[in-house]
Scaffold this active site. Structure first.
Site, PDB file in Angstrom:
ATOM      1  CD  GLU A 237       4.660   5.701   1.471  1.00 33.90           C
ATOM      2  OE1 GLU A 237       3.974   4.658   1.376  1.00 33.90           O
ATOM      3  OE2 GLU A 237       5.650   5.805   2.224  1.00 33.90           O
ATOM      4  CB  VAL A 238       0.917   3.206  -4.645  1.00 33.85           C
ATOM      5  CG1 VAL A 238       2.024   3.735  -5.547  1.00 33.85           C
ATOM      6  CG2 VAL A 238       1.294   1.829  -4.102  1.00 33.85           C
TER       7      VAL A 238
END
Length: 275
Positions: A237-238
């Site tokens: 998850e960025v």
């Protein structure tokens, strides 16, 4: 900037091996670009959730700056219809009845928070890994969380699953936004669990993200890879959790810098595992 058009322009100009792994509900290609050679084999897929289109541009950075051992298959946009909706709204849909259907599901014309495909199916809960058992799952078409009529009911899901089985990868990575976390667990056997957590820690060290576990999640691509293929599989998850959806272009430089060495780190860890 239209991220979907940028992906397709980049794909057309890419000089290496490239191909479509399948087509979407509305007939858009799901492009793949291959970098490197030899083992390990790794699939990295992006933008399976429409509003998380920023990850498709991260894919182009990974391809442009590729420097790793092994063979990497990069799929910058697994949900092209959804990304088109999130970026361009109903102008991306030619069929009036389909547009009316999607407008009704969305509750209006603003599709910037849309996650699903053009059937209103959330592709990342449509895989055959405790399908329908997720705590956020819904069971009718919606802009997010609808599991579909059956596992792999969607052409995008079927294409990704079939391609994965054909490649027989040593690992897979799925890029999402947001939270700066790395999900690695889905009921692995103890030996696999130890292996996968070790790799997750290495990815955490290179990104600055935290290894994490989400109980109550099911039906995702990562989940299916772990359960069906018994390989390490990660959802990264960025973007900071403090950001609002959709994560915008202003964050791309930071995201690309944080994730620059993910392919090389993963390849090194997989080679160490094989020793």
């Amino acid at each position: 900037m239209d991220a979907l058009n940028e992906v397709y322009d980049f794909y057309r100009a890419f000089a290496g091996e490239k191909f479509s792994v399948g087509t979407s509900v509305l007939g858009r290609d799901i492009p793949c670009m291959k970098c490197g050679e030899g083992r390990p084999f790794v699939i990295v897929q992006y933008a399976i959730h429409a509003r998380e289109w920023i990850t498709s541009l991260l894919a182009l950075s990974h391809i442009s700056n590729f420097s790793s051992c092994g063979t990497f298959y990069f799929l910058p946009v697994t949900n092209p219809d959804g990304v088109a909706l999130a970026l361009s709204g109903l102008s991306s849909v030619k069929e009036p009845s389909r547009a009316d259907f999607l407008r009704g599901l969305n509750g209006g014309e603003d599709f910037s928070l849309w996650k699903a495909n053009a059937n209103g199916v959330d592709l990342n809960v449509n895989f055959d890994a405790r399908w329908g058992a997720g705590i956020k799952n819904v069971f009718s078409p919606a802009r997010e969380n609808f599991v579909g009529s059956s596992p792999e009911s969607e052409p995008e899901t079927r294409a990704l699953a079939a391609f994965t089985q054909n490649v027989c990868p040593d690992a897979t990575v799925s890029y999402h936004s947001k939270g700066e976390e790395i999900y690695w667990y889905f009921e692995q056997e103890p030996g696999d669990c130890e292996r996968d957590f070790r790799i997750a820690r290495a990815l955490a060290a290179t990104t600055g993200y935290a290894p994490a576990y989400t109980p109550g999640s099911a039906g995702g691509y990562k989940d299916w890879c772990i359960r069906a293929l018994h390989i390490p599989s990660f959802t990264i998850e960025v973007g900071s959790d403090g950001l609002e959806h959709p994560v915008g272009l202003s964050q791309l430089g930071r995201i690309a810098a944080q994730n620059k060495y993910v392919p090389a780190t993963l390849a090194e860890e997989l080679l160490w595992t094989k020793r």
